[in-house]
Design a protein around this motif. Structure first.
Motif, mmCIF file in Angstrom:
data_model
loop_
_atom_site.group_PDB
_atom_site.id
_atom_site.type_symbol
_atom_site.label_atom_id
_atom_site.label_comp_id
_atom_site.label_asym_id
_atom_site.label_seq_id
_atom_site.Cartn_x
_atom_site.Cartn_y
_atom_site.Cartn_z
ATOM 1 N N UNK A 188 53.667 47.032 30.339
ATOM 2 C CA UNK A 188 52.424 46.847 31.098
ATOM 3 C C UNK A 188 51.273 47.529 30.376
ATOM 4 N N UNK A 189 51.558 48.742 29.867
ATOM 5 C CA UNK A 189 50.513 49.490 29.180
ATOM 6 C C UNK A 189 49.964 48.718 27.997
ATOM 7 N N UNK A 190 50.850 48.131 27.194
ATOM 8 C CA UNK A 190 50.331 47.431 26.012
ATOM 9 C C UNK A 190 49.576 46.177 26.427
ATOM 10 N N UNK A 191 50.010 45.529 27.511
ATOM 11 C CA UNK A 191 49.262 44.354 27.987
ATOM 12 C C UNK A 191 47.871 44.762 28.463
ATOM 13 N N UNK A 192 47.815 45.860 29.232
ATOM 14 C CA UNK A 192 46.512 46.294 29.750
ATOM 15 C C UNK A 192 45.594 46.692 28.594
ATOM 16 N N UNK A 193 46.145 47.401 27.613
ATOM 17 C CA UNK A 193 45.325 47.771 26.458
ATOM 18 C C UNK A 193 44.803 46.518 25.776
ATOM 19 N N UNK A 194 45.707 45.555 25.554
ATOM 20 C CA UNK A 194 45.306 44.336 24.859
ATOM 21 C C UNK A 194 44.198 43.610 25.602
ATOM 22 N N UNK A 195 44.433 43.389 26.897
ATOM 23 C CA UNK A 195 43.460 42.607 27.658
ATOM 24 C C UNK A 195 42.173 43.400 27.841
ATOM 25 N N UNK A 196 42.321 44.687 28.140
ATOM 26 C CA UNK A 196 41.139 45.522 28.306
ATOM 27 C C UNK A 196 40.355 45.609 27.010
ATOM 28 N N UNK A 197 41.069 45.710 25.910
ATOM 29 C CA UNK A 197 40.415 45.787 24.610
ATOM 30 C C UNK A 197 39.697 44.469 24.315
ATOM 31 N N UNK A 198 40.340 43.368 24.704
ATOM 32 C CA UNK A 198 39.711 42.067 24.485
ATOM 33 C C UNK A 198 38.428 41.953 25.302
ATOM 34 N N UNK A 199 38.495 42.429 26.568
ATOM 35 C CA UNK A 199 37.296 42.383 27.415
ATOM 36 C C UNK A 199 36.185 43.227 26.803
ATOM 37 N N UNK A 245 32.630 54.016 19.673
ATOM 38 C CA UNK A 245 31.328 54.081 20.326
ATOM 39 C C UNK A 245 30.981 52.750 20.980
ATOM 40 N N UNK A 246 31.984 52.162 21.608
ATOM 41 C CA UNK A 246 31.766 50.946 22.371
ATOM 42 C C UNK A 246 31.712 51.307 23.849
ATOM 43 N N UNK A 247 31.207 50.370 24.634
ATOM 44 C CA UNK A 247 31.238 50.566 26.075
ATOM 45 C C UNK A 247 32.545 49.988 26.598
ATOM 46 N N UNK A 248 33.432 50.821 27.164
ATOM 47 C CA UNK A 248 34.694 50.256 27.665
ATOM 48 C C UNK A 248 34.434 49.331 28.846
ATOM 49 N N UNK A 249 35.026 48.147 28.795
ATOM 50 C CA UNK A 249 34.895 47.199 29.901
ATOM 51 C C UNK A 249 36.299 46.863 30.372
ATOM 52 N N UNK A 250 36.672 47.325 31.567
ATOM 53 C CA UNK A 250 37.981 46.970 32.114
ATOM 54 C C UNK A 250 37.782 46.450 33.530
ATOM 55 N N UNK A 251 38.203 45.221 33.732
ATOM 56 C CA UNK A 251 38.131 44.625 35.057
ATOM 57 C C UNK A 251 39.113 45.351 35.968
ATOM 58 N N UNK A 252 38.633 45.823 37.116
ATOM 59 C CA UNK A 252 39.535 46.558 38.018
ATOM 60 C C UNK A 252 40.655 45.665 38.528
#
Lengths: 414, 229
Positions: A47-58, A369-376
């Motif tokens: 789950x962690x790697x999926x969230x990182x991947x998708x969150x990173x993509x966002x 130095x990016x703005x993290x964007x993670x959909x809740x």
């Protein structure tokens, strides 16, 4: 003690409810904390790697949008096509190319841009011939239409740009690019300075401070297209600059040819941005697919480890299963208990994995130095995926548990 | 259904046979009929392979007769599906096993409470009932202990309490003293006697004639046939 009154269908206050089931499942898990941690960890990794991947993509796509959309995805150019054999340019752009294309849907602004070959030594701010003066790189001369400034998203540093009046009446006016103004020594336009191209003087009405495309303008003396046609021998516009709405590229590309010349619509080189989504995807797709696959593999391994460990538990807990059946548990409630146990493992793994994934995205973003964007919703979805993974992984062991023969299991001893 | 003397029996078997298919057909039970009235104390003895385990499984609703009728607490169990049988088992049967089958990670109190998990006992009453049956088996002082800290005899008393808590129609005990020494066996059997004296129907399956001797009604199993002595 004697038999209590018989009840065909026990009421909720008496029945073994879902809450009881969860309680038993939690106790079953708590009895083997080592296994719980191990299996939850396996799900967590997936789950962690999926969230990182998708969150990173966002995060990444937001970043890409912010960087590229405004220029690369909206700027386009149309020019005459040279004959591949002779090098001739048989079909010049029409003088009113900008007006024709500006009518198309999706075009924000359009303007022509032509470079005029003149004797550059003859461009000066004052008609003074100083034989002692060292030769300097003289500015170029460019001809544009009034909307060109808006097309290249230019900003005036001084004065104003051409208007429709200047173009319609071929006024002898000029606008200087920032660098050309510096070369020619013009700093302000309030005193109506002149520049000479050859012997003809042009009144400087403005200085361009910056542009986002067509950077050649900054080093040029810019005159209206009609003026260049009349006084500087411009034969036809060189290129047509376009600013488009995001994603309008393919549509405008299909319509620009006919708009420019209905008789020969395919004779122009049309360089417009592709679909906006392509643009964004192409940057993130490679990264994405690899990590999504890795995440899914990790998740599958997690599910497998839950299944294996739970199967082991079923073998060990045959006595408990037999006891529960003897106490009146149905096969279904025995199976449900094991599925509940693996679902809880999945939920824990999902929650911890989502938390770790979000932390990962924030960490990577901070480093870049990016703005993290993670959909809740991603976090909620991760927990749900964990539960589903656990439940699916628990199905096979649960069926085995339900099939345990209570009579035999009970005779095996504790 | 009422018995000969007008009392509805707790257990009534009529012409029950159980065969196991295989290369050679095995007759584990042959035409067994029996009645157990409320308050009876019944022992069933027999050598291993005589069919007493099969009989116990049938009585415990863990196995179905091939032919014959089994009524438990007035309910004909023949047409019942698995869920209904589980519910009936939860309501009317209390099991005591040779191997105790206490859950190691739960206290004595929690183990007894688990005995009512699937039974139609109002949840509000359960704690009280646990206290009451622990008193009955003289294990109140061990309520917070874990099974591993108890002696064999104490463990079996906890197991009996677990079976009794829901108030079953019949207590089914399978070699209840098989893992105990002579003295603690005596204690557990004394407990059975007390429970029976208080009205509890008890059915004990054993190979030990001494244990069987405690029961008022003694039955023997030989080669799948049951006869009362």
């Amino acid at each position: 003690m004697t038999a209590g009154p018989k009840r065909a269908r026990p009421s909720r206050r008496e029945r073994f409810t879902g809450g009881d089931l969860l309680g038993e499942a939690v106790r079953g898990l708590a009895g083997r904390p080592g296994r719980l941690v191990l299996t939850a960890l396996a799900v967590m990794l997936g789950i962690g790697s999926l969230v990182v991947t998708i969150g990173f993509a966002q995060t990444g796509s937001r970043q890409v949008e912010a960087t590229f959309d405004s220029v690369a995805a909206t700027q386009g150019m149309i020019s005459e096509r040279a004959d591949p054999l002779t090098g001739d340019k048989p079909l010049p752009l029409p003088w009113d190319a900008a007006e024709r294309v500006a009518r198309l849907n999706g075009v924000v602004a359009a303007g022509t841009l032509s470079e005029i070959e003149v004797d550059t030594k003859r461009i000066s701010a004052a008609p003074v011939f100083d034989p002692e003066a060292p030769p300097v790189a003289a500015p170029a001369v460019m001809a544009v239409t009034p909307d060109t400034l808006a097309t290249v998203e230019g900003v005036m540093a001084e004065g104003v740009f051409f208007s429709g009046f200047h173009e319609a009446t071929a006024q002898r006016v000029a606008v200087l690019g920032r660098d050309a103004a510096a070369t020619l020594g013009v700093v302000r336009v309030s005193d109506q300075p002149s520049v000479f191209i050859g012997d003809v003087s042009y009144t400087v009405i403005g200085i361009i401070g910056s542009v986002k495309a067509g950077h050649g303008l900054l080093g040029a003396v810019v005159v209206p297209q009609s003026t260049a046609r009349r006084l500087l021998g411009l034969a036809a516009p060189d290129e047509l600059r376009l600013r488009l709405e995001v994603g309008a590229g393919p549509m405008v590309a299909a319509q620009a040819g006919p708009a420019l010349n209905p008789n020969s619509p395919n004779d122009y080189d049309i360089a417009l941005p592709g679909p906006a989504s392509d643009f964004r995807k192409s940057l993130t797709r490679d990264v994405n697919s690899l990590f999504v696959v890795l995440g899914l593999v990790a998740l599958a391994i997690g599910a497998l480890s839950i299944a294996v460990v739970t199967s082991l538990s079923v073998m060990e807990r045959r006595g408990e299963i037999g006891l529960r059946r003897a106490l009146g548990a149905t096969q279904r409630s025995v199976a449900a208990q094991f599925v509940a146990e693996t679902s809880i493992v999945g939920l824990l793994g999902g929650l911890i994995g989502a938390a770790a994934g979000v932390l990962g995205v924030v960490g990577i973003s901070a480093a870049r130095e990016w703005t993290p964007v993670v959909d809740l919703r991603l976090v909620a979805a991760a927990a749900l995926v964990g539960v589903v993974t656990g439940a699916v992984a628990g199905l096979a062991p649960a069926v085995r548990a339900a099939r345990v023969e209570p009579a035999t299991a009970l005779q095996e001893g504790t | 259904m009422t018995g000969v003397d007008g009392i509805e029996p707790v257990i009534a078997l009529e012409g029950v046979s159980r065969t196991f298919a295989g290369a050679v057909k095995v007759f584990a039970l042959r035409d067994v009929s029996m009645r157990v009235a409320p308050g009876d104390y019944v022992s069933i003895t027999g050598p291993s392979g005589s069919g007493k385990s099969t009989l116990l499984n049938v009585l415990g609703l863990l196995d179905r007769p091939t032919i014959g009728i089994y009524r438990l607490a007035g309910v004909d169990t023949g047409p019942l599906g698995d869920t209904a049988r589980a519910r009936l088992r939860a309501a009317e049967l209390g099991f005591v096993f040779q191997g105790f089958h206490l859950m190691a990670k739960r206290t004595v109190f929690e183990n007894v409470l688990l005995g009512m998990a699937y039974a139609p006992v109002p949840k509000a009453e359960r704690q009280e009932r646990v206290a009451a049956v622990l008193e009955q088996v003289s294990m109140t002082h061990r309520a917070a202990f874990f099974p591993a800290t108890l002696s064999g005899g104490e463990r079996q008393r906890v197991a009996v309490a677990r079976a009794l808590a829901k108030g079953p129609a019949v207590l089914l005990a399978d070699e209840p003293t098989g893992n105990l020494d002579a003295q603690t066996s005596g204690e557990v059997l004394d407990l059975f006697g007390e429970l029976n004296a208080a009205g509890q129907t008890v059915l004990v399956v054993t190979h030990d004639p001494l244990i069987a001797g405690r029961a008022a009604r003694r039955m023997a199993m030989t080669d799948g046939r049951l006869e009362e002595r």
